[in-house]
Write a protein that holds these residues in place. Structure first.
Motif, mmCIF file in Angstrom:
data_model
loop_
_atom_site.group_PDB
_atom_site.id
_atom_site.type_symbol
_atom_site.label_atom_id
_atom_site.label_comp_id
_atom_site.label_asym_id
_atom_site.label_seq_id
_atom_site.Cartn_x
_atom_site.Cartn_y
_atom_site.Cartn_z
ATOM 1 N N ALA A 7 43.131 29.694 71.269
ATOM 2 C CA ALA A 7 43.720 30.288 72.470
ATOM 3 C C ALA A 7 43.026 31.600 72.825
ATOM 4 O O ALA A 7 42.799 31.889 74.009
ATOM 5 N N SER A 8 42.663 32.381 71.820
ATOM 6 C CA SER A 8 41.999 33.662 72.085
ATOM 7 C C SER A 8 40.626 33.461 72.717
ATOM 8 O O SER A 8 40.106 34.356 73.381
ATOM 9 N N MET A 9 40.052 32.274 72.522
ATOM 10 C CA MET A 9 38.745 31.954 73.093
ATOM 11 C C MET A 9 38.870 31.239 74.445
ATOM 12 O O MET A 9 37.863 30.898 75.056
ATOM 13 N N ASN A 10 40.102 30.977 74.858
ATOM 14 C CA ASN A 10 40.363 30.288 76.132
ATOM 15 C C ASN A 10 39.653 28.937 76.229
ATOM 16 O O ASN A 10 39.133 28.571 77.277
ATOM 17 N N LEU A 11 39.654 28.195 75.118
ATOM 18 C CA LEU A 11 39.019 26.879 75.105
ATOM 19 C C LEU A 11 40.032 25.804 75.476
ATOM 20 O O LEU A 11 41.152 25.780 74.953
ATOM 21 N N GLU A 12 39.637 24.906 76.354
ATOM 22 C CA GLU A 12 40.484 23.782 76.742
ATOM 23 C C GLU A 12 40.550 22.806 75.581
ATOM 24 O O GLU A 12 39.530 22.477 74.976
ATOM 25 N N ASN A 13 41.759 22.335 75.256
ATOM 26 C CA ASN A 13 41.888 21.454 74.101
ATOM 27 C C ASN A 13 43.023 20.463 74.278
ATOM 28 O O ASN A 13 43.910 20.650 75.104
ATOM 29 N N THR A 14 42.954 19.415 73.458
ATOM 30 C CA THR A 14 43.984 18.384 73.437
ATOM 31 C C THR A 14 44.206 17.951 71.995
ATOM 32 O O THR A 14 43.245 17.728 71.260
ATOM 33 N N VAL A 15 45.465 17.845 71.594
ATOM 34 C CA VAL A 15 45.793 17.274 70.297
ATOM 35 C C VAL A 15 45.802 15.761 70.492
ATOM 36 O O VAL A 15 46.508 15.245 71.362
ATOM 37 N N THR A 16 44.992 15.063 69.697
ATOM 38 C CA THR A 16 44.843 13.619 69.900
ATOM 39 C C THR A 16 45.556 12.769 68.852
ATOM 40 O O THR A 16 45.607 11.556 69.000
ATOM 41 N N GLU A 24 45.919 15.481 58.698
ATOM 42 C CA GLU A 24 45.307 16.566 59.449
ATOM 43 C C GLU A 24 45.547 16.310 60.937
ATOM 44 O O GLU A 24 45.653 15.161 61.370
ATOM 45 N N ILE A 25 45.648 17.371 61.688
ATOM 46 C CA ILE A 25 45.870 17.260 63.130
ATOM 47 C C ILE A 25 44.513 17.176 63.814
ATOM 48 O O ILE A 25 43.632 18.008 63.574
ATOM 49 N N LEU A 26 44.339 16.161 64.647
ATOM 50 C CA LEU A 26 43.073 15.957 65.345
ATOM 51 C C LEU A 26 43.120 16.669 66.687
ATOM 52 O O LEU A 26 44.015 16.429 67.496
ATOM 53 N N VAL A 27 42.149 17.555 66.887
ATOM 54 C CA VAL A 27 42.083 18.367 68.093
ATOM 55 C C VAL A 27 40.728 18.147 68.750
ATOM 56 O O VAL A 27 39.685 18.211 68.086
ATOM 57 N N GLU A 28 40.743 17.899 70.034
ATOM 58 C CA GLU A 28 39.513 17.747 70.806
ATOM 59 C C GLU A 28 39.383 18.968 71.714
ATOM 60 O O GLU A 28 40.312 19.311 72.440
ATOM 61 N N VAL A 29 38.239 19.621 71.643
ATOM 62 C CA VAL A 29 37.967 20.801 72.463
ATOM 63 C C VAL A 29 36.918 20.441 73.501
ATOM 64 O O VAL A 29 35.865 19.903 73.171
ATOM 65 N N MET A 30 37.230 20.728 74.755
ATOM 66 C CA MET A 30 36.294 20.506 75.844
ATOM 67 C C MET A 30 35.708 21.867 76.233
ATOM 68 O O MET A 30 36.449 22.830 76.387
ATOM 69 N N GLU A 61 32.066 24.060 78.101
ATOM 70 C CA GLU A 61 30.812 24.075 78.846
ATOM 71 C C GLU A 61 29.701 24.554 77.919
ATOM 72 O O GLU A 61 29.960 25.187 76.892
ATOM 73 N N LYS A 62 28.480 24.275 78.288
ATOM 74 C CA LYS A 62 27.323 24.658 77.483
ATOM 75 C C LYS A 62 27.348 26.149 77.150
ATOM 76 O O LYS A 62 27.013 26.557 76.041
ATOM 77 N N GLU A 63 27.788 26.958 78.112
ATOM 78 C CA GLU A 63 27.826 28.408 77.919
ATOM 79 C C GLU A 63 28.841 28.833 76.857
ATOM 80 O O GLU A 63 28.804 29.967 76.370
ATOM 81 N N GLU A 64 29.768 27.952 76.502
ATOM 82 C CA GLU A 64 30.796 28.270 75.508
ATOM 83 C C GLU A 64 30.426 27.766 74.113
ATOM 84 O O GLU A 64 31.248 27.788 73.202
ATOM 85 N N ASN A 65 29.189 27.362 73.940
ATOM 86 C CA ASN A 65 28.739 26.809 72.665
ATOM 87 C C ASN A 65 28.953 27.781 71.503
ATOM 88 O O ASN A 65 29.357 27.372 70.414
ATOM 89 N N LYS A 66 28.710 29.066 71.733
ATOM 90 C CA LYS A 66 28.884 30.057 70.662
ATOM 91 C C LYS A 66 30.340 30.151 70.222
ATOM 92 O O LYS A 66 30.628 30.323 69.037
ATOM 93 N N GLU A 67 31.267 30.036 71.174
ATOM 94 C CA GLU A 67 32.687 30.071 70.832
ATOM 95 C C GLU A 67 33.071 28.877 69.966
ATOM 96 O O GLU A 67 33.820 29.007 68.998
ATOM 97 N N VAL A 68 32.545 27.710 70.307
ATOM 98 C CA VAL A 68 32.848 26.506 69.528
ATOM 99 C C VAL A 68 32.250 26.619 68.125
ATOM 100 O O VAL A 68 32.894 26.266 67.139
ATOM 101 N N ASP A 69 31.045 27.146 68.020
ATOM 102 C CA ASP A 69 30.439 27.362 66.701
ATOM 103 C C ASP A 69 31.293 28.329 65.876
ATOM 104 O O ASP A 69 31.514 28.114 64.679
ATOM 105 N N ALA A 70 31.772 29.388 66.517
ATOM 106 C CA ALA A 70 32.628 30.359 65.826
ATOM 107 C C ALA A 70 33.933 29.706 65.391
ATOM 108 O O ALA A 70 34.450 29.997 64.307
ATOM 109 N N LEU A 71 34.471 28.822 66.218
ATOM 110 C CA LEU A 71 35.705 28.113 65.870
ATOM 111 C C LEU A 71 35.478 27.203 64.665
ATOM 112 O O LEU A 71 36.336 27.113 63.774
ATOM 113 N N GLU A 72 34.324 26.555 64.597
ATOM 114 C CA GLU A 72 33.985 25.719 63.435
ATOM 115 C C GLU A 72 33.922 26.566 62.168
ATOM 116 O O GLU A 72 34.443 26.173 61.116
ATOM 117 N N GLU A 73 33.299 27.728 62.250
ATOM 118 C CA GLU A 73 33.218 28.629 61.098
ATOM 119 C C GLU A 73 34.601 29.116 60.691
ATOM 120 O O GLU A 73 34.919 29.216 59.501
#
Length: 77
Positions: free
Chosen positions: A21-30, A37-43, A45-57
């Motif tokens: 939520a702090s990264m304002n990433l669009e997501n859906t619990v699938t 484990e809870i399966l989450v899909e994050v949608m 844009e290319k420009e948000e790649n660093k945020e997704v990498d940080a979320l993985e870490e």
């Protein structure tokens, strides 16, 4: 739009959701998987790649923390 899938242990879902939520990433619990484990899909844009990498870490760090807590609980029994 790109997609990333995450399998989040239920014990750390609140922390993961706060970070997402702090990264304002669009997501859906699938759903959930066999490990409960809870399966989450994050949608994103290319420009948000660093945020997704940080979320993985961040999720990796949460998993390590959870593993240590579980190990400590088992040792104390």
């Amino acid at each position: 739009m790109r997609k990333a899938a995450f399998a989040v242990p239920s014990k750390v879902m609140a922390e993961f959701a706060d970070e997402m939520a702090s990264m304002n990433l669009e997501n859906t619990v699938t759903g959930t998987n066999a490990e409960n484990e809870i399966l989450v899909e994050v949608m994103y844009e290319k420009e948000e790649n660093k945020e997704v990498d940080a979320l993985e870490e961040f999720l990796d760090d949460l998993r390590e923390q959870l593993a240590k807590e579980t190990e400590e609980e088992e040792e104390s029994e």
